[in-house]
Design a protein around this motif. Structure first.
Motif, PDB file in Angstrom:
ATOM      1  N   PHE A   9       0.815  -1.209   0.000  1.00  0.00           N
ATOM      2  CA  PHE A   9       0.000   0.000   0.000  1.00  0.00           C
ATOM      3  C   PHE A   9       0.854   1.267   0.000  1.00  0.00           C
ATOM      4  O   PHE A   9       1.988   1.265   0.462  1.00  0.00           O
ATOM      5  CB  PHE A   9      -0.907  -0.014   1.236  1.00  0.00           C
ATOM      6  CG  PHE A   9      -2.138   0.808   1.047  1.00  0.00           C
ATOM      7  CD1 PHE A   9      -3.232   0.296   0.362  1.00  0.00           C
ATOM      8  CD2 PHE A   9      -2.198   2.104   1.535  1.00  0.00           C
ATOM      9  CE1 PHE A   9      -4.357   1.054   0.163  1.00  0.00           C
ATOM     10  CE2 PHE A   9      -3.325   2.876   1.345  1.00  0.00           C
ATOM     11  CZ  PHE A   9      -4.408   2.353   0.656  1.00  0.00           C
ATOM     12  N   LEU A  10       0.292   2.352  -0.524  1.00  0.00           N
ATOM     13  CA  LEU A  10       0.953   3.667  -0.507  1.00  0.00           C
ATOM     14  C   LEU A  10       1.437   3.985   0.904  1.00  0.00           C
ATOM     15  O   LEU A  10       0.666   3.887   1.854  1.00  0.00           O
ATOM     16  CB  LEU A  10      -0.049   4.754  -0.917  1.00  0.00           C
ATOM     17  CG  LEU A  10      -0.568   4.713  -2.351  1.00  0.00           C
ATOM     18  CD1 LEU A  10      -1.809   5.576  -2.499  1.00  0.00           C
ATOM     19  CD2 LEU A  10       0.518   5.180  -3.308  1.00  0.00           C
ATOM     20  N   GLY A  11       2.692   4.352   1.017  1.00  0.00           N
ATOM     21  CA  GLY A  11       3.217   4.773   2.310  1.00  0.00           C
ATOM     22  C   GLY A  11       3.463   3.645   3.301  1.00  0.00           C
ATOM     23  O   GLY A  11       3.710   3.905   4.483  1.00  0.00           O
ATOM     24  N   SER A  12       3.422   2.391   2.832  1.00  0.00           N
ATOM     25  CA  SER A  12       3.590   1.273   3.769  1.00  0.00           C
ATOM     26  C   SER A  12       5.054   1.090   4.178  1.00  0.00           C
ATOM     27  O   SER A  12       5.335   0.419   5.174  1.00  0.00           O
ATOM     28  CB  SER A  12       3.055  -0.024   3.148  1.00  0.00           C
ATOM     29  OG  SER A  12       3.688  -0.262   1.907  1.00  0.00           O
ATOM     30  N   GLY A  13       5.970   1.684   3.407  1.00  0.00           N
ATOM     31  CA  GLY A  13       7.392   1.594   3.775  1.00  0.00           C
ATOM     32  C   GLY A  13       8.243   0.856   2.746  1.00  0.00           C
ATOM     33  O   GLY A  13       9.344   0.411   3.069  1.00  0.00           O
ATOM     34  N   LYS A  14       7.763   0.774   1.507  1.00  0.00           N
ATOM     35  CA  LYS A  14       8.511   0.050   0.469  1.00  0.00           C
ATOM     36  C   LYS A  14       9.910   0.657   0.261  1.00  0.00           C
ATOM     37  O   LYS A  14      10.906  -0.052   0.264  1.00  0.00           O
ATOM     38  CB  LYS A  14       7.747   0.084  -0.875  1.00  0.00           C
ATOM     39  CG  LYS A  14       6.379  -0.577  -0.822  1.00  0.00           C
ATOM     40  CD  LYS A  14       5.623  -0.459  -2.137  1.00  0.00           C
ATOM     41  CE  LYS A  14       5.155   0.955  -2.470  1.00  0.00           C
ATOM     42  NZ  LYS A  14       4.121   1.492  -1.544  1.00  0.00           N
ATOM     43  N   THR A  15       9.959   1.977   0.060  1.00  0.00           N
ATOM     44  CA  THR A  15      11.247   2.618  -0.222  1.00  0.00           C
ATOM     45  C   THR A  15      12.193   2.505   0.972  1.00  0.00           C
ATOM     46  O   THR A  15      13.386   2.229   0.811  1.00  0.00           O
ATOM     47  CB  THR A  15      11.034   4.110  -0.593  1.00  0.00           C
ATOM     48  OG1 THR A  15      10.125   4.168  -1.689  1.00  0.00           O
ATOM     49  CG2 THR A  15      12.326   4.779  -0.996  1.00  0.00           C
ATOM     50  N   THR A  16      11.638   2.694   2.163  1.00  0.00           N
ATOM     51  CA  THR A  16      12.455   2.577   3.379  1.00  0.00           C
ATOM     52  C   THR A  16      13.059   1.174   3.466  1.00  0.00           C
ATOM     53  O   THR A  16      14.267   1.012   3.707  1.00  0.00           O
ATOM     54  CB  THR A  16      11.578   2.839   4.630  1.00  0.00           C
ATOM     55  OG1 THR A  16      10.890   4.076   4.450  1.00  0.00           O
ATOM     56  CG2 THR A  16      12.401   2.899   5.891  1.00  0.00           C
ATOM     57  N   GLU A  91      10.624  -1.512  -7.092  1.00  0.00           N
ATOM     58  CA  GLU A  91       9.554  -0.956  -6.258  1.00  0.00           C
ATOM     59  C   GLU A  91       8.342  -0.711  -7.140  1.00  0.00           C
ATOM     60  O   GLU A  91       8.377   0.089  -8.066  1.00  0.00           O
ATOM     61  CB  GLU A  91       9.957   0.357  -5.586  1.00  0.00           C
ATOM     62  CG  GLU A  91       8.758   0.928  -4.809  1.00  0.00           C
ATOM     63  CD  GLU A  91       9.066   2.115  -3.907  1.00  0.00           C
ATOM     64  OE1 GLU A  91      10.241   2.446  -3.711  1.00  0.00           O
ATOM     65  OE2 GLU A  91       8.085   2.701  -3.399  1.00  0.00           O
ATOM     66  N   ASN A 150       5.271  -4.381   8.446  1.00  0.00           N
ATOM     67  CA  ASN A 150       6.137  -3.248   8.788  1.00  0.00           C
ATOM     68  C   ASN A 150       5.533  -2.332   9.862  1.00  0.00           C
ATOM     69  O   ASN A 150       4.342  -2.368  10.129  1.00  0.00           O
ATOM     70  CB  ASN A 150       6.425  -2.437   7.508  1.00  0.00           C
ATOM     71  CG  ASN A 150       7.563  -1.466   7.703  1.00  0.00           C
ATOM     72  OD1 ASN A 150       8.475  -1.718   8.501  1.00  0.00           O
ATOM     73  ND2 ASN A 150       7.526  -0.351   7.004  1.00  0.00           N
ATOM     74  N   LYS A 151       6.420  -1.535  10.428  1.00  0.00           N
ATOM     75  CA  LYS A 151       6.080  -0.527  11.450  1.00  0.00           C
ATOM     76  C   LYS A 151       5.675  -1.171  12.767  1.00  0.00           C
ATOM     77  O   LYS A 151       4.815  -0.630  13.479  1.00  0.00           O
ATOM     78  CB  LYS A 151       5.004   0.449  10.941  1.00  0.00           C
ATOM     79  CG  LYS A 151       5.372   1.090   9.584  1.00  0.00           C
ATOM     80  CD  LYS A 151       4.496   2.267   9.232  1.00  0.00           C
ATOM     81  CE  LYS A 151       4.777   2.742   7.803  1.00  0.00           C
ATOM     82  NZ  LYS A 151       3.947   3.837   7.364  1.00  0.00           N
ATOM     83  N   ASP A 153       7.296  -1.117  15.274  1.00  0.00           N
ATOM     84  CA  ASP A 153       7.709  -0.220  16.362  1.00  0.00           C
ATOM     85  C   ASP A 153       6.526   0.631  16.817  1.00  0.00           C
ATOM     86  O   ASP A 153       6.475   1.086  17.964  1.00  0.00           O
ATOM     87  CB  ASP A 153       8.862   0.691  15.907  1.00  0.00           C
ATOM     88  CG  ASP A 153       8.512   1.485  14.643  1.00  0.00           C
ATOM     89  OD1 ASP A 153       8.043   0.867  13.669  1.00  0.00           O
ATOM     90  OD2 ASP A 153       8.681   2.715  14.653  1.00  0.00           O
ATOM     91  N   LEU A 154       5.557   0.843  15.929  1.00  0.00           N
ATOM     92  CA  LEU A 154       4.383   1.659  16.280  1.00  0.00           C
ATOM     93  C   LEU A 154       3.263   0.790  16.857  1.00  0.00           C
ATOM     94  O   LEU A 154       2.632   1.158  17.845  1.00  0.00           O
ATOM     95  CB  LEU A 154       3.859   2.399  15.039  1.00  0.00           C
ATOM     96  CG  LEU A 154       4.801   3.421  14.401  1.00  0.00           C
ATOM     97  CD1 LEU A 154       4.172   4.020  13.151  1.00  0.00           C
ATOM     98  CD2 LEU A 154       5.149   4.537  15.406  1.00  0.00           C
ATOM     99  N   SER A 178      10.616  -3.541  11.487  1.00  0.00           N
ATOM    100  CA  SER A 178      10.509  -2.089  11.514  1.00  0.00           C
ATOM    101  C   SER A 178      11.574  -1.588  10.550  1.00  0.00           C
ATOM    102  O   SER A 178      12.745  -1.443  10.922  1.00  0.00           O
ATOM    103  CB  SER A 178      10.758  -1.551  12.924  1.00  0.00           C
ATOM    104  OG  SER A 178      10.960  -0.162  12.829  1.00  0.00           O
ATOM    105  N   ALA A 179      11.160  -1.362   9.311  1.00  0.00           N
ATOM    106  CA  ALA A 179      12.133  -1.028   8.259  1.00  0.00           C
ATOM    107  C   ALA A 179      12.898   0.231   8.613  1.00  0.00           C
ATOM    108  O   ALA A 179      14.080   0.362   8.310  1.00  0.00           O
ATOM    109  CB  ALA A 179      11.424  -0.878   6.913  1.00  0.00           C
ATOM    110  N   ALA A 180      12.216   1.181   9.271  1.00  0.00           N
ATOM    111  CA  ALA A 180      12.859   2.457   9.562  1.00  0.00           C
ATOM    112  C   ALA A 180      13.964   2.293  10.604  1.00  0.00           C
ATOM    113  O   ALA A 180      15.006   2.938  10.515  1.00  0.00           O
ATOM    114  CB  ALA A 180      11.825   3.466  10.038  1.00  0.00           C
TER     115      ALA A 180
END
Ligand SMILES: Nc1nc2c(ncn2[C@@H]2O[C@H](COP(=O)(O)OP(=O)(O)OP(=O)(O)O)[C@@H](O)[C@H]2O)c(=O)[nH]1
Ligand SMILES: [Mg+2]
Length: 203
Positions: A9-16, A91, A150-151, A153-154, A178-180
């Motif tokens: 999904f948009l903003g899910s963290g693909k690029t990160t 991507e 992903n995420k 950590d949140l 947590s990709a970030a």
């Protein structure tokens, strides 16, 4: 040459996630080419590209979706002929459908191309996205070999969400991440382990 298709999904963290993976891969001496869709907001780290070992091929036509999967296929074939890297990482746009692209590669790609599909699921927004956009979420997970949850950590990955993801991506290996925050080496090691578990299960 192995190909990793990254959707989600948009903003899910693909690029990160991809940036971490690229660091992890190149730290091990692997060569990687990246195919980016033009629609992406954030691209691959310029510093990573400048450091060498990574080639970036932009794909025109807006997004990597089923309509232009033929263009993606020829980009990948060109990369194989010209660069023959260890990995090609793609991507896909947030709206791309994994299944359609997979079929195109199966049907028209060079036999023996090692194609792996990874879908990034946003754990922080999972219940909301599933409720509001179920058909899109369903199509993004269908056909994934690996689901990067992903995420975490949140919001930690709860059993209900994991069951829902497993049902939408039958046979996929789920990897909470947590990709970030994660170390690149860890991200690459986790992904490689997930790929071999998936292959061990008979893709
Ligand atoms: N808290 C947290 N934020 C993350 C994590 N991974 C990515 N993000 C954030 O989520 C946002 C979107 O990340 P991107 O990597 O750009 O996501 P994308 O899927 O490539 O986005 P599009 O290409 O626009 O669809 C950014 O603000 C990231 O910093 C994570 O593991 N934890
Ligand atoms: Mg992106």
């Amino acid at each position: 040459m192995d190909i990793l298709l990254c959707g989600g999904f948009l903003g899910s963290g693909k690029t990160t996630l991809i940036n971490k993976l690229l660091r992890g891969m190149t730290a091990q001496g692997l060569t990687v080419a990246v195919v980016e869709n033009e629609a992406g907001q954030e691209g691959v780290d310029a510093a990573l590209v400048a450091a060498g070992g990574i080639r970036v091929t932009p794909l025109f036509g807006g997004c990597v979706c089923c309509q232009i999967s033929g263009e993606l296929l020829s980009a990948v074939q060109r990369i194989e002929e010209e660069l023959s890297p260890d990995w090609v990482v793609v991507e896909m746009s947030g709206l791309a459908l994994m299944d359609g692209i997979r079929d195109t590669f199966r049907r028209y790609g060079r036999p023996g191309l090692a194609l792996h599909t990874l879908s990034v699921a946003d754990m922080a927004r999972w219940p909301k996205l599933l409720r509001a956009m179920e058909p899109v979420v369903r199509r993004q997970l269908a056909g994934a070999d690996i689901v990067a949850v992903n995420k975490v950590d949140l919001v930690s990955a709860d059993p209900t969400a994991l069951d829902q993801m497993a049902a939408l991506a039958p046979g996929a290996v789920l990897v909470p991440i947590s990709a970030a925050g994660a170390e690149p080496e860890r991200v690459w090691a986790d992904l490689r382990a997930a790929l071999s578990r998936r292959e061990g299960a008979g893709v």
